[in-house]
Design a protein around this motif. Structure first.
Motif, PDB file in Angstrom:
ATOM      1  N   GLU A   1      -4.634   0.728  -2.741  1.00 14.85           N
ATOM      2  CA  GLU A   1      -5.399   1.086  -1.539  1.00 14.85           C
ATOM      3  C   GLU A   1      -6.813   1.536  -1.896  1.00 14.85           C
ATOM      4  O   GLU A   1      -7.789   1.109  -1.262  1.00 14.85           O
ATOM      5  CB  GLU A   1      -4.677   2.182  -0.769  1.00 14.85           C
TER       6      GLU A   1
ATOM      7  N   LEU B   1       0.821  -1.211   0.000  1.00 12.61           N
ATOM      8  CA  LEU B   1       0.000   0.000   0.000  1.00 12.61           C
ATOM      9  C   LEU B   1       0.855   1.261   0.000  1.00 12.61           C
ATOM     10  O   LEU B   1       0.340   2.357  -0.233  1.00 12.61           O
ATOM     11  CB  LEU B   1      -0.928   0.009   1.220  1.00 12.61           C
TER      12      LEU B   1
ATOM     13  N   LEU C   1      -5.479  -4.350   6.044  1.00 11.68           N
ATOM     14  CA  LEU C   1      -6.814  -3.763   6.140  1.00 11.68           C
ATOM     15  C   LEU C   1      -7.742  -4.646   6.959  1.00 11.68           C
ATOM     16  O   LEU C   1      -8.644  -4.146   7.638  1.00 11.68           O
ATOM     17  CB  LEU C   1      -7.396  -3.561   4.741  1.00 11.68           C
TER      18      LEU C   1
ATOM     19  N   SER D   1      -1.127   3.740  -3.964  1.00 14.11           N
ATOM     20  CA  SER D   1      -2.384   4.477  -3.779  1.00 14.11           C
ATOM     21  C   SER D   1      -3.515   3.864  -4.602  1.00 14.11           C
ATOM     22  O   SER D   1      -4.675   3.858  -4.170  1.00 14.11           O
ATOM     23  CB  SER D   1      -2.189   5.943  -4.172  1.00 14.11           C
TER      24      SER D   1
ATOM     25  N   LEU E   1      -8.472   5.045   7.568  1.00 16.47           N
ATOM     26  CA  LEU E   1      -8.466   4.505   6.211  1.00 16.47           C
ATOM     27  C   LEU E   1      -9.152   5.410   5.199  1.00 16.47           C
ATOM     28  O   LEU E   1      -8.832   5.356   4.009  1.00 16.47           O
ATOM     29  CB  LEU E   1      -9.167   3.132   6.185  1.00 16.47           C
TER      30      LEU E   1
END
Length: 406
Positions: A266, A256, A303, A263, A329
């Motif tokens: 993510e 990530l 995550l 990006s 997040l």
């Protein structure tokens, strides 16, 4: 009898781990489900310890395209009022995927023995994910199985479309890097040794750049078989490391943060989270159970821990907005959409909007990715050419100068 380790969740959605003794894996799965536990994995415990689980590393899974076709077909059949057993039997015979056909035949056999569709599907994690099984269970409980299959088909189609866009954007830099690697191998094995023989004949004094190139080329020529073996061992070792809990967590966290690409990864994962969360809530899944299931559906261990922390906050009585903010997040815009959703009771709709927002950002990033990566690749290629020019042509110019001077 063998001992089997299992991981699953109970009726409250809590994670459960344990061991059970049984004659076969199917028997073990049956005994686990009789305890009211929905297993996500069942593995035989090795007698001498854990060892290297090659089956876990290289196990095949049903292709997403095959699962989409199956889901679309079973939606049409259930909507038309075809009995579920007859529908699954027909699809098992018509599917082109051998693994899916075998899984459906076993699902059919289990349902004839009294198991529900969701419980029978849970015994085949290589075909049906936890999220898939849980939504099927919701459809069975609410009597809206056809609508659930339609939601799943649309969700899977959006997932595969996003993956295709990411792969398409990565194709150009991947091909360039592969071409550079092949060029370096050819130069080191065939081209540079020719210049090395010429320099040796003239007893030329070589600069450090040339010495480095000749040393690298000599290493390639003399030890290529060791390098090839090391490469294979490294690939296998990395696969096992990524299959471990620590390795998977660290890699999922690191990727990530990769420049340019991180990006995009993510945002695509957050789009998947928002889309899945919206689908679960609209299907009537409780908030904490939905977060538990989505944590294992985002396909990222970093995550996953963040989402499970959100679930813990929800269970301790905190509102969704506060837990989402604490996770760190989401962008302020998405947090604002969640806040509005909580106030209006339309969290599922607002999360769907958040998913659209993230997917638009992914599209924008993908369109500009090539423009961002090209300067990096050009700089890398220019550096290689400079080293080759200094290492090969500098001593040749010195030799020509010496010959003219002589």
């Amino acid at each position: 009898m063998a001992i089997y380790k299992y991981v699953g969740r109970d009726a409250q959605g809590s994670s459960v781990k344990g061991e059970i003794e049984a004659n076969s894996m199917d028997t073990a799965a049956d005994q686990i489900m009789q305890k009211g536990i929905l297993p996500s994995s069942v593995k035989e415990k090795k007698a001498g310890g854990e060892g290297l689980d090659f089956s876990a590393v290289f196990a095949a899974k049903v292709k997403p395209t095959d699962l989409i076709v199956f889901t679309r077909q079973i939606y049409s059949l259930t909507k038309a009022g075809i009995p579920i057993l007859r529908a699954i039997n027909g699809l098992a015979e018509s599917t082109h995927s051998k693994l899916l056909a075998e899984s459906l035949q076993d699902v059919l056999a289990r349902m004839r023995n009294g198991y529900s569709l969701s419980v029978a599907m849970a015994a085949h994690p290589r075909a049906f994910s936890q999220l898939y099984v849980s939504l099927v269970q919701v459809g069975e409980n609410t009597g809206q199985l056809d609508r659930i299959f339609l939601q799943l088909a649309e969700y899977l189609e959006q997932e595969i479309e996003t993956r295709k866009r990411v792969k398409s954007a990565m194709r150009y830099p991947t091909f360039v890097l592969i071409a550079l690697a092949i060029a370096m191998v050819i130069l080191n094995i065939y081209v540079i040794p020719t210049f090395a023989n010429m320099f040796a004949k003239f007893h030329a004094e070589l600069p450090w750049t040339t010495q480095v190139l000749l040393g690298t080329s000599s290493f390639f020529v003399n030890y290529w078989h060791f390098m090839l073996g090391s490469l294979v061992m490294t690939i296998v070792g990395v696969k096992f490391w990524l299959n471990s809990s620590k390795g998977a967590y660290l890699w999922d966290k690191w990727k990530l943060k990769i420049p340019v690409v991180g990006s995009v990864i993510e945002r695509s994962l957050l789009a998947r989270f928002s889309r899945s969360f919206s689908m679960m809530l609209s299907a009537g899944v409780p908030l904490n159970n939905a977060l538990y299931l989505i944590a294992y559906a985002v396909d990222n261990n970093y995550l996953q821990n963040k989402i499970l922390a959100m679930r813990s906050g929800i269970e301790s009585g905190e509102p969704l907005l506060r837990t989402a903010s604490a996770a760190g997040l989401f962008t302020p815009l998405v947090l604002q959409m969640i806040a509005v959703g909580e106030e209006t009771g339309q969290v599922d709709e607002l999360l769907n909007e958040a998913a659209d927002f993230y997917e638009r950002e992914v599209d924008y990033e993908l369109k500009n990715m090539t423009a961002k990566i090209e300067p990096i690749l050009i700089s890398f290629v220019a550096g290689m050419v400079l080293i080759l020019a200094l290492g090969i042509f500098t001593p040749m110019w010195d030799m020509m100068g010496a010959m003219k001077g002589g």
